[in-house]
Structure formats: C-alpha cells, structure tokens
Design a protein around this motif. Structure first.
Motif, PDB file in Angstrom:
ATOM      1  N   LEU A 180     -10.344 -33.523 -24.494  1.00 55.82           N
ATOM      2  CA  LEU A 180     -10.330 -32.775 -23.235  1.00 55.82           C
ATOM      3  C   LEU A 180      -9.408 -33.417 -22.208  1.00 55.82           C
ATOM      4  O   LEU A 180      -8.695 -32.712 -21.474  1.00 55.82           O
ATOM      5  CB  LEU A 180     -11.749 -32.667 -22.680  1.00 55.82           C
ATOM      6  CG  LEU A 180     -12.761 -31.937 -23.565  1.00 55.82           C
ATOM      7  CD1 LEU A 180     -14.093 -31.801 -22.854  1.00 55.82           C
ATOM      8  CD2 LEU A 180     -12.251 -30.578 -23.970  1.00 55.82           C
ATOM      9  N   PHE A 181      -9.407 -34.726 -22.133  1.00 58.70           N
ATOM     10  CA  PHE A 181      -8.482 -35.397 -21.218  1.00 58.70           C
ATOM     11  C   PHE A 181      -7.041 -35.081 -21.615  1.00 58.70           C
ATOM     12  O   PHE A 181      -6.163 -34.922 -20.751  1.00 58.70           O
ATOM     13  CB  PHE A 181      -8.704 -36.910 -21.241  1.00 58.70           C
ATOM     14  CG  PHE A 181      -9.994 -37.375 -20.601  1.00 58.70           C
ATOM     15  CD1 PHE A 181     -10.928 -36.473 -20.106  1.00 58.70           C
ATOM     16  CD2 PHE A 181     -10.292 -38.722 -20.513  1.00 58.70           C
ATOM     17  CE1 PHE A 181     -12.116 -36.904 -19.530  1.00 58.70           C
ATOM     18  CE2 PHE A 181     -11.464 -39.168 -19.933  1.00 58.70           C
ATOM     19  CZ  PHE A 181     -12.384 -38.257 -19.447  1.00 58.70           C
ATOM     20  N   GLY A 182      -6.801 -34.991 -22.918  1.00 54.33           N
ATOM     21  CA  GLY A 182      -5.465 -34.639 -23.380  1.00 54.33           C
ATOM     22  C   GLY A 182      -5.072 -33.227 -22.974  1.00 54.33           C
ATOM     23  O   GLY A 182      -3.918 -32.978 -22.597  1.00 54.33           O
ATOM     24  N   SER A 197      -6.297 -44.838 -22.809  1.00 54.71           N
ATOM     25  CA  SER A 197      -5.779 -44.368 -24.093  1.00 54.71           C
ATOM     26  C   SER A 197      -5.059 -43.034 -23.964  1.00 54.71           C
ATOM     27  O   SER A 197      -4.122 -42.750 -24.728  1.00 54.71           O
ATOM     28  CB  SER A 197      -6.915 -44.249 -25.117  1.00 54.71           C
ATOM     29  OG  SER A 197      -7.771 -43.152 -24.823  1.00 54.71           O
ATOM     30  N   VAL A 198      -5.485 -42.210 -23.005  1.00 46.96           N
ATOM     31  CA  VAL A 198      -4.842 -40.920 -22.784  1.00 46.96           C
ATOM     32  C   VAL A 198      -3.709 -41.040 -21.764  1.00 46.96           C
ATOM     33  O   VAL A 198      -2.805 -40.215 -21.723  1.00 46.96           O
ATOM     34  CB  VAL A 198      -5.880 -39.864 -22.337  1.00 46.96           C
ATOM     35  CG1 VAL A 198      -5.235 -38.500 -22.122  1.00 46.96           C
ATOM     36  CG2 VAL A 198      -6.996 -39.749 -23.373  1.00 46.96           C
ATOM     37  N   LEU A 225      -2.938 -29.467 -10.082  1.00 49.47           N
ATOM     38  CA  LEU A 225      -3.568 -30.776 -10.115  1.00 49.47           C
ATOM     39  C   LEU A 225      -4.910 -30.737 -10.843  1.00 49.47           C
ATOM     40  O   LEU A 225      -5.632 -29.734 -10.796  1.00 49.47           O
ATOM     41  CB  LEU A 225      -3.792 -31.293  -8.695  1.00 49.47           C
ATOM     42  CG  LEU A 225      -2.563 -31.438  -7.800  1.00 49.47           C
ATOM     43  CD1 LEU A 225      -2.975 -31.912  -6.420  1.00 49.47           C
ATOM     44  CD2 LEU A 225      -1.562 -32.405  -8.420  1.00 49.47           C
ATOM     45  N   ALA A 226      -5.257 -31.847 -11.469  1.00 44.87           N
ATOM     46  CA  ALA A 226      -6.585 -32.032 -12.056  1.00 44.87           C
ATOM     47  C   ALA A 226      -7.039 -33.449 -11.751  1.00 44.87           C
ATOM     48  O   ALA A 226      -6.219 -34.366 -11.617  1.00 44.87           O
ATOM     49  CB  ALA A 226      -6.561 -31.799 -13.558  1.00 44.87           C
ATOM     50  N   SER A 227      -8.344 -33.618 -11.627  1.00 47.33           N
ATOM     51  CA  SER A 227      -8.929 -34.941 -11.434  1.00 47.33           C
ATOM     52  C   SER A 227     -10.112 -35.117 -12.378  1.00 47.33           C
ATOM     53  O   SER A 227     -10.828 -34.157 -12.683  1.00 47.33           O
ATOM     54  CB  SER A 227      -9.390 -35.135  -9.989  1.00 47.33           C
ATOM     55  OG  SER A 227      -8.295 -35.176  -9.099  1.00 47.33           O
ATOM     56  N   ILE A 228     -10.283 -36.348 -12.816  1.00 48.01           N
ATOM     57  CA  ILE A 228     -11.398 -36.724 -13.681  1.00 48.01           C
ATOM     58  C   ILE A 228     -12.236 -37.740 -12.916  1.00 48.01           C
ATOM     59  O   ILE A 228     -11.729 -38.792 -12.521  1.00 48.01           O
ATOM     60  CB  ILE A 228     -10.894 -37.345 -14.993  1.00 48.01           C
ATOM     61  CG1 ILE A 228     -10.048 -36.335 -15.773  1.00 48.01           C
ATOM     62  CG2 ILE A 228     -12.064 -37.856 -15.829  1.00 48.01           C
ATOM     63  CD1 ILE A 228      -9.246 -36.955 -16.908  1.00 48.01           C
TER      64      ILE A 228
END
Length: 314
Positions: free
Chosen positions: A290-292, A51-52, A5-8
């Motif tokens: 980076l989000f990509g 957008s991502v 998992l990752a969170s922004i």
C-alpha cells in the motif's frame, strides 16, 4: 497542475489504551507488553517507511513517553531519521472533550513539553484521542499554535460499529472508556478544511487547518490501517481506487497494525482486538504494498509538509 499529496501517519497508542477501549483490566499487561509499541512497533514502522522510501508522521502520547526513557530515545531517533513527531495529547483521555477548557489546555501543554524534550522540536500537529473534537479542544489547539490538526474521521461505518461495540460491552458489564463522538462528524468535510471555531466539523475560517482521515465518497468507508491489513486484497484495492480522485490522501494507522499475537500480547486482548490475530508478516507485506501504491500515485510527505502546502489553497 496542483501537487497530489499523501501522508502516512501512525498513532502510537500503547496496549493499555486498548484495554480501556475493551473494558479489560490493565493488569493483564506486564512491563514488556506495555512497552511493545516503542520496542517493537516503532522500529517496524521505521524500517517499513525506509524500505519504500517514504516519510511518515508519528502521533505520540505524552504520558507514555514521560514514563519510559526508552520511548523518548526511540522518538528522538525517529525524529533524527526524518519522521515527524506530532502530539496525540498527554493522557490520551477519550473523554478529553468533556473536560473544562483549562484542563484541556494543561493536557496539551504537558504533551508538547514532553515531546519537545524528547525530540528537541515542539510539535506542530495534533490528533485528538478517539478522533473526537469539540469547540473547546479546537480552541486549545489554536492557543497552542499548532499548524494543523488531523482528528476528523467522518466514517459512517466506523461510527456505527463503535456505537454497537460500546453498547454490547455495557450490556456485558464491561463498559468501554471510549467516547462516542457527536453525530455531526458524519457530515464533516472529507477533504482538508479550516473549521468554524465553535463548530469544528463545519467549514469556516479557523486558524488551525484540519486534515481529515481518508474515507471513500458516498458511503464514507474508512481507508485506515485496521481495514487495509485485514480485508481481502480485492476489497482493499477497490477502496483505494475509490479514493484516488482526492487531491490529498491521509492514510492513518496505529502501532498495533504491525503487532500480532506472536509478539506475546495477552490472549484476552487478542480475542477482543481481532486485527491482532493477523500474522505480522502478512501485515508488513500488505502495508509495504500500500505504501508503494501511494508512492506511485502521490507525492508522499509528512502531515506537517502537507499542511504547509495546503494552507495556501484551503
């Protein structure tokens, strides 16, 4: 296989808080500059996330939202667009941990009240001002019934740099209103954990799950927006790869990570907050990249959803 998992997340600190950090008078800021986080940064972050094709979490300051109907409307629109809205306290007082427990409780209660009025949903997550935790503040988060906290920032280089800057400002007669955390944070877990209630930087059996900001193994260099948007790309790529082995990647940013001098921010603040000198277009392109990366390597979810999944394994 366990989900990776990752969170922004984005701390919506308005520009007056940066004046307080740098010992500058808030009178430098006109009404337009004070509102830049909600009029400009929030829409940019929402567009970037969309957008991502990834979700995000906004940590909002109750005082800023209470003072600006436009900010409340923007938070409501963000919530309706799928962004989680969590609490960054009411006053964003860097010395919140130095207050009596009752005052801390009242600050968190007021933040919840304002954010629930804005979004229609009570926050389930909390991030402390200046990343600073202690037993009283952790106890207040438990009492408020938060599902998770995301305040622990066990980054040795950041801690050292912050101490140096605060010392230099004091010598200049322009003391910062920031607070240096206990050095115990430097030994805090780098991965999600349940804190010991009277020692929140130690593993224990606390009711509120803690989701630390991502730092590299070893030297514990932080992977946060400030560095991700300003360091040379090869360095950012190396830092990202160093963190790839973690089962949870918590990428933390601030609203100023998509603002710049061209947004009309006073030059006195731009000189002190160096990342504001970086062109906005560069920042947005870097963050889109980076989000990509995160989307390719992880299942990107809100911090609320990450906490729900991790609560059964931590």
């Amino acid at each position: 296989m366990a989900r990776r998992l990752a969170s922004i997340s984005v701390d919506l600190d308005s520009l007056p808080h940066y004046c307080r950090i740098h010992g500058l008078p808030e009178s430098l800021l006109d009404a337009r500059a004070r509102g830049l986080v909600y009029t400009t940064a929030v829409p940019r972050f929402r567009d970037l996330l969309a957008s991502v094709g990834v979700p995000g979490t906004f940590f909002a300051i109750g005082e800023d939202v209470a003072a600006d109907a436009g900010a409340a409307r923007m938070l409501r629109a963000s919530h309706e667009a799928g962004v989680e809205v969590a609490s960054h306290s009411f006053s964003h007082d860097y010395a919140l941990t130095r207050r009596p427990l009752e005052s801390i409780r009242e600050d968190l209660r007021r933040a919840d009240e304002v954010l629930e009025a804005a979004t229609g949903v009570r926050p389930v997550g909390f991030r402390a001002p200046g990343y600073t935790l202690n037993a009283a503040l952790y106890a207040a988060t438990v009492e408020r019934g938060y599902r998770y906290g995301s305040s622990t920032f066990p980054a040795a280089p950041y801690y050292t740099a912050k101490a140096a800057v605060m010392g230099a400002l004091a010598l200049l007669g322009r003391p910062s209103r920031a607070v240096l955390d206990s050095p115990r944070v430097l030994l805090a877990p780098r991965t999600p954990y349940r804190p010991e209630p009277d020692r929140p930087y130690s593993r224990g059996r606390g009711a509120v799950l803690e989701l630390p900001m991502t730092v590299t193994p070893g030297v514990r260099f932080p992977f946060i927006g400030t560095f991700a948007t300003t360091l040379p790309m090869p360095a950012v790529r190396a830092l990202y790869r160093a963190c790839l082995g973690e089962p949870f990647f918590n990428f933390e940013l601030h609203a100023v990570d998509v603002l710049g001098a061209e947004d009309g921010i006073p030059p006195e603040l731009v000189r002190q907050q160096r990342d504001l000198r970086v062109p906005v277009a560069h920042k947005l392109e870097r963050l889109r990249t980076l989000f990509g990366w995160l989307k390719s390597d992880y299942d990107v979810v809100t911090l609320r959803d990450a906490a729900s999944h991790l609560a059964v394994t931590v």
